[in-house]
Scaffold this motif. Structure first.
Motif, PDB file in Angstrom:
ATOM      1  N   ASP A   1       0.800  -1.308   0.039  1.00  0.00           N
ATOM      2  CA  ASP A   1       0.018  -0.097  -0.041  1.00  0.00           C
ATOM      3  C   ASP A   1       1.044   1.122   0.037  1.00  0.00           C
ATOM      4  O   ASP A   1       2.120   1.088   0.083  1.00  0.00           O
ATOM      5  CB  ASP A   1      -0.942  -0.068   1.057  1.00  0.00           C
ATOM      6  N   SER A   2       0.137   2.300  -0.056  1.00  0.00           N
ATOM      7  CA  SER A   2       1.057   3.788  -0.386  1.00  0.00           C
ATOM      8  C   SER A   2       1.713   3.978   1.249  1.00  0.00           C
ATOM      9  O   SER A   2       2.878   4.471   0.934  1.00  0.00           O
ATOM     10  CB  SER A   2      -0.011   4.726  -0.243  1.00  0.00           C
ATOM     11  N   ALA A   3       1.155   3.827   1.955  1.00  0.00           N
ATOM     12  CA  ALA A   3       2.120   3.944   3.496  1.00  0.00           C
ATOM     13  C   ALA A   3       3.314   3.093   3.522  1.00  0.00           C
ATOM     14  O   ALA A   3       4.247   3.614   3.997  1.00  0.00           O
ATOM     15  CB  ALA A   3       1.059   3.587   4.696  1.00  0.00           C
ATOM     16  N   ALA A   4       3.116   1.701   3.275  1.00  0.00           N
ATOM     17  CA  ALA A   4       4.260   0.947   3.179  1.00  0.00           C
ATOM     18  C   ALA A   4       5.423   1.400   1.978  1.00  0.00           C
ATOM     19  O   ALA A   4       6.452   1.402   2.438  1.00  0.00           O
ATOM     20  CB  ALA A   4       4.073  -0.347   2.975  1.00  0.00           C
ATOM     21  N   LEU A   5       4.987   1.722   1.177  1.00  0.00           N
ATOM     22  CA  LEU A   5       6.044   2.153  -0.068  1.00  0.00           C
ATOM     23  C   LEU A   5       6.309   3.426   0.072  1.00  0.00           C
ATOM     24  O   LEU A   5       7.950   3.541   0.356  1.00  0.00           O
ATOM     25  CB  LEU A   5       5.117   2.280  -1.453  1.00  0.00           C
ATOM     26  N   ALA A   6       5.885   4.549   0.894  1.00  0.00           N
ATOM     27  CA  ALA A   6       6.310   5.617   1.376  1.00  0.00           C
ATOM     28  C   ALA A   6       7.179   5.436   2.361  1.00  0.00           C
ATOM     29  O   ALA A   6       8.529   6.265   2.289  1.00  0.00           O
ATOM     30  CB  ALA A   6       5.362   6.648   1.962  1.00  0.00           C
ATOM     31  N   LYS A   7       7.273   4.670   3.252  1.00  0.00           N
ATOM     32  CA  LYS A   7       8.376   4.224   4.330  1.00  0.00           C
ATOM     33  C   LYS A   7       9.525   3.902   4.106  1.00  0.00           C
ATOM     34  O   LYS A   7      10.562   4.029   4.262  1.00  0.00           O
ATOM     35  CB  LYS A   7       7.318   3.625   5.538  1.00  0.00           C
ATOM     36  N   ARG A   8       9.395   2.860   2.806  1.00  0.00           N
ATOM     37  CA  ARG A   8      10.490   2.333   2.339  1.00  0.00           C
ATOM     38  C   ARG A   8      11.125   3.165   1.543  1.00  0.00           C
ATOM     39  O   ARG A   8      12.448   3.388   1.420  1.00  0.00           O
ATOM     40  CB  ARG A   8       9.880   0.998   1.462  1.00  0.00           C
ATOM     41  N   LEU A   9      10.575   3.969   0.629  1.00  0.00           N
ATOM     42  CA  LEU A   9      11.079   4.881  -0.138  1.00  0.00           C
ATOM     43  C   LEU A   9      11.883   6.040   0.734  1.00  0.00           C
ATOM     44  O   LEU A   9      12.992   6.137   0.254  1.00  0.00           O
ATOM     45  CB  LEU A   9       9.990   5.884  -0.853  1.00  0.00           C
ATOM     46  N   LEU A  10      11.357   6.564   1.823  1.00  0.00           N
ATOM     47  CA  LEU A  10      12.137   7.525   2.604  1.00  0.00           C
ATOM     48  C   LEU A  10      13.208   6.926   3.288  1.00  0.00           C
ATOM     49  O   LEU A  10      14.140   7.730   3.668  1.00  0.00           O
ATOM     50  CB  LEU A  10      11.243   8.161   3.668  1.00  0.00           C
ATOM     51  N   SER A  11      13.773   5.899   3.332  1.00  0.00           N
ATOM     52  CA  SER A  11      14.565   5.032   3.732  1.00  0.00           C
ATOM     53  C   SER A  11      15.826   5.337   3.045  1.00  0.00           C
ATOM     54  O   SER A  11      17.103   4.945   3.406  1.00  0.00           O
ATOM     55  CB  SER A  11      14.340   3.734   4.182  1.00  0.00           C
ATOM     56  N   ILE A  12      15.627   5.520   1.774  1.00  0.00           N
ATOM     57  CA  ILE A  12      16.858   5.590   0.454  1.00  0.00           C
ATOM     58  C   ILE A  12      17.158   7.084   0.664  1.00  0.00           C
ATOM     59  O   ILE A  12      16.547   7.809   0.673  1.00  0.00           O
ATOM     60  CB  ILE A  12      16.149   5.139  -0.827  1.00  0.00           C
ATOM     61  N   PRO A  13      18.441   7.214   0.854  1.00  0.00           N
ATOM     62  CA  PRO A  13      19.230   8.213   0.634  1.00  0.00           C
ATOM     63  C   PRO A  13      19.138   9.329  -0.669  1.00  0.00           C
ATOM     64  O   PRO A  13      19.187   8.435  -1.825  1.00  0.00           O
ATOM     65  CB  PRO A  13      20.722   7.998   0.937  1.00  0.00           C
ATOM     66  N   GLY A  14      18.414  10.383  -0.456  1.00  0.00           N
ATOM     67  CA  GLY A  14      18.362  11.234  -1.775  1.00  0.00           C
ATOM     68  C   GLY A  14      16.842  11.047  -2.145  1.00  0.00           C
ATOM     69  O   GLY A  14      16.354  11.695  -3.219  1.00  0.00           O
ATOM     70  N   ILE A  15      15.949  10.470  -1.341  1.00  0.00           N
ATOM     71  CA  ILE A  15      14.646  10.385  -1.828  1.00  0.00           C
ATOM     72  C   ILE A  15      13.640  11.085  -0.667  1.00  0.00           C
ATOM     73  O   ILE A  15      13.998  10.641   0.588  1.00  0.00           O
ATOM     74  CB  ILE A  15      13.911   9.119  -2.142  1.00  0.00           C
ATOM     75  N   GLY A  16      12.868  12.084  -0.912  1.00  0.00           N
ATOM     76  CA  GLY A  16      12.242  12.784   0.207  1.00  0.00           C
ATOM     77  C   GLY A  16      10.862  12.879  -0.073  1.00  0.00           C
ATOM     78  O   GLY A  16      10.289  12.132  -0.972  1.00  0.00           O
ATOM     79  N   PRO A  17      10.211  13.828   0.714  1.00  0.00           N
ATOM     80  CA  PRO A  17       8.513  13.757   0.546  1.00  0.00           C
ATOM     81  C   PRO A  17       8.001  13.930  -0.866  1.00  0.00           C
ATOM     82  O   PRO A  17       7.128  13.700  -1.139  1.00  0.00           O
ATOM     83  CB  PRO A  17       8.146  14.698   1.326  1.00  0.00           C
ATOM     84  N   TRP A  18       8.719  14.851  -1.823  1.00  0.00           N
ATOM     85  CA  TRP A  18       8.287  15.119  -2.989  1.00  0.00           C
ATOM     86  C   TRP A  18       8.270  13.904  -4.062  1.00  0.00           C
ATOM     87  O   TRP A  18       7.395  13.617  -4.730  1.00  0.00           O
ATOM     88  CB  TRP A  18       9.313  15.991  -3.931  1.00  0.00           C
ATOM     89  N   THR A  19       9.203  13.101  -3.978  1.00  0.00           N
ATOM     90  CA  THR A  19       9.491  11.865  -4.785  1.00  0.00           C
ATOM     91  C   THR A  19       8.558  10.879  -4.316  1.00  0.00           C
ATOM     92  O   THR A  19       7.738  10.360  -5.177  1.00  0.00           O
ATOM     93  CB  THR A  19      11.041  11.504  -4.650  1.00  0.00           C
TER      94      THR A  19
END
Length: 274
Positions: A175-193
């Motif tokens: 889901d969106s929440a799980a994907l957002a959490k995983r994305l934010l753990s990657i350096p260089g990826i923030g709220p916009w992405t």
């Protein structure tokens, strides 16, 4: 704005194109490569075809939930509704979003298109020239300097390579929440992405592109008549539409309600000599 208009990166996206009145999308799926025509009929080809057919209703916006969206603002009442797709395809949208980070739209498209064409692989099906997005393995196997000639400087190239490494875990998010959490753990990826990706992958109507160079001004101008805004002011104005804040942003953007411009346009940069 239709769901299909949000899937491609302009009408000239080498992976998602209008060809002779039909909309085609090329994709890598868990079952292999495939292509799907979504308009005017639905048909799919290749090993990934059945997987894509299962997701066709989401891609067409048929799963978009507008429950609770009844804007009272006079402007929003006049604007055309926006239908959000749900593709389920994480890495291609993430690659595009990374190309778009902190550059002009023209720069972003040139880099995205160059990367797709560099790793050129035609999609299965009847459409010649419809290309698959590059695999995470191909991206990860390319050193960062190999992307300079394709339009990415070291920072975005390294972010793209890190995203490729995380691709299997990203694609497994439900889901969106799980994907957002995983994305934010990657350096260089923030709220916009995160917002740009979750809005398309899961049809997240509440995803707001915080940090966007223009959106805060668009929203402030459209909803409050203020020619310049901040992310905080944008979120304040969008609060009455919680659950559909991203939808409101898209409605304003697609209506062409840009704020007054001040100053010169940003220059187009070239990284080929880096």
């Amino acid at each position: 704005m239709s769901a299909l208009s949000l899937i491609g990166f302009t009408r000239y996206d080498p992976c998602a194109r209008w060809i002779d009145g039909s909309f085609w999308l090329a994709a890598r799926t868990p079952h292999g490569p495939g292509s799907i025509r979504l308009h005017p009929q639905v048909e799919a080809h290749g090993p990934g075809g059945p997987w894509l057919l299962e997701r066709a209703p989401g891609m067409l916006g048929e799963l978009d939930d507008v429950t609770g969206f009844a804007p009272e603002h006079p402007l929003l009442k006049r604007l055309k509704p926006v239908t959000l797709p749900r593709t389920g395809l994480v890495f291609p949208r993430l690659m595009r979003a990374i190309c778009e980070q902190k550059v002009t739209g023209k720069e972003a498209y040139q880099a995205y298109s160059a990367i797709v064409r560099h790793f050129r692989e035609e999609a299965p099906g009847p459409v010649a020239g419809l290309l698959l997005p590059p695999s995470p393995e191909a991206i990860l196997g390319t050193p960062y300097w190999g992307f300079h000639a394709l339009g990415l400087e070291q920072r975005r190239a390294e972010v793209l390579r890190r995203a490729a490494f995380e691709a299997p875990r990203l694609e497994s998010c439900v889901d969106s929440a799980a994907l957002a959490k995983r994305l934010l753990s990657i350096p260089g990826i923030g709220p916009w992405t995160v917002a740009e990706v979750t809005r398309l992958v899961f049809g997240d109507a509440d995803a707001v592109s915080v940090g966007d160079f223009h959106m805060k001004n668009f929203v402030s101008w459209a909803l409050a008549g203020e020619p310049r805004g901040t992310d905080e002011r944008m979120l304040e104005l969008l609060q009455p539409y919680a659950g559909h804040r991203g939808r409101v942003c898209l409605m304003i953007e697609s209506a062409g309600l840009g704020a007054p411009r001040y100053g010169p346009r940003a220059p187009i940069r070239n990284f080929r000599s880096f």
